[in-house]
Write a protein that holds these residues in place. Structure first.
Motif: not given
Length: 313
Positions: A160-162, A194-202
């Motif tokens: 849900g971070l995204k 954005d949200g999707e990138a942040a999820l991949a990063f994390s």
């Protein structure tokens, strides 16, 4: 990245997922105040999820008397949006807050730590406790491992971070390393996400030389960036989206009365003085499964640190 800068960055993320949001929203001015406060109450009610855990303290916590407290923070990976009804604790951090000494201590527990899973009659990776029995079993397991009471908990759905990142209009994060994950390429240094990138990063683990430790650090960076955006004045216009994302992805046994008591009795100000620690272990196989094994000396060291901070000695 210089060590001083790294420590300064880490200081801001932990408890401020709650305290920072509350301060930013409650202390706003103008005609928004009543509407924000009303919706904030709805959000705290929505994320309030009480648990019945094994009693460790002889007496309960009295925030008005500045009793040092502990909070278990968990980032939950269940592979889907929505409430954290199932999944494993991707990150586990025990936070102690002592308002008398104005000190906060954060101890990271590797998710592969070999531990007794209290209530499941088994020994397994500690992150499986949440999978087997939710926050209640995770708390009881951490209490048994570390020999301390866990007074409060907060879990954040990592998937849900995204939604939370998109609610604040995207984030900018300084990555400590360059890597590619899930179709996204991240450079060492500043990255707009954005949200999707942040999820991949994390969530990336394999390419990080420090494995779980590095992933936890990157998750902290994302949460810190979300909070920093929440603090911006123009985010007031999007506060309903922000509160919705919190209500959809956070669970805690903290109530509005607790937040106010923490603010009034010196707990929040103690967050400005954070000490970082880590439960160390040695990786190895047991029945062909990888675990992180903690020896007695290291376990005793961490237990003593936490008991001292909680004034349980």
């Amino acid at each position: 990245m210089p060590e001083k800068r790294k420590r300064k960055r880490k200081k801001r993320w932990g408890l401020r997922i709650f305290f920072g949001v509350l301060a930013a929203l409650i202390l706003t001015a103008g005609g928004y105040v009543y509407s924000v406060y009303r919706n904030l109450n709805k959000t705290t009610d929505a994320i309030y999820t009480p648990v019945e855990t094994q009693a460790v303290r002889e007496a309960g916590v009295d925030l008005t008397q500045q009793t040092p407290i502990s909070i278990l923070l968990m980032g939950i990976d269940n592979g889907a949006d929505g409430r954290t009804e199932a999944g494993r604790s991707d990150s586990m951090i025990v936070v102690t807050v002592n308002p008398k000494t104005q000190t906060t201590t954060m101890v990271s527990i590797p998710r592969d730590t070999f531990s007794e899973i209290v209530g499941n009659d088994s020994y397994d990776k500690i992150n499986h406790a949440y999978w087997f029995g939710g926050a209640e079993m995770a708390i009881n397991t951490v209490q048994k491992l570390l020999g301390i009471p866990i007074d409060y908990y907060a879990s954040i759905n990592m998937e849900g971070l995204k939604q939370m990142v998109d609610a604040v209009g995207g984030i900018t994060v300084n990555s400590p390393l360059a890597f590619t994950s899930r179709g996204y390429t991240f450079v060492e240094g500043s990255n707009q996400m954005d949200g999707e990138a942040a999820l991949a990063f994390s969530r990336m683990r394999e390419e990080d030389p420090t494995q779980d430790t590095g992933r936890q650090d990157r998750q902290r960076l994302v949460i810190e960036a979300i909070i920093n955006n929440m603090m911006k004045t123009d985010m007031l216009l999007s506060y309903q989206d922000i509160l919705y994302s919190l209500s959809a992805n956070v669970e805690t046994n903290l109530q509005m009365s607790d937040y106010l008591a923490l603010q009034q009795n010196g707990y929040v100000s103690a967050v400005s003085n954070i000490k970082q620690d880590h439960l160390g272990g040695v990786g190895g196989l047991r029945n062909d499964i990888y675990y992180s094994f903690v020896d007695g000396a290291e376990l005793n060291r961490v237990q003593e640190v936490l008991k001292t901070e909680l004034e349980l000695q």
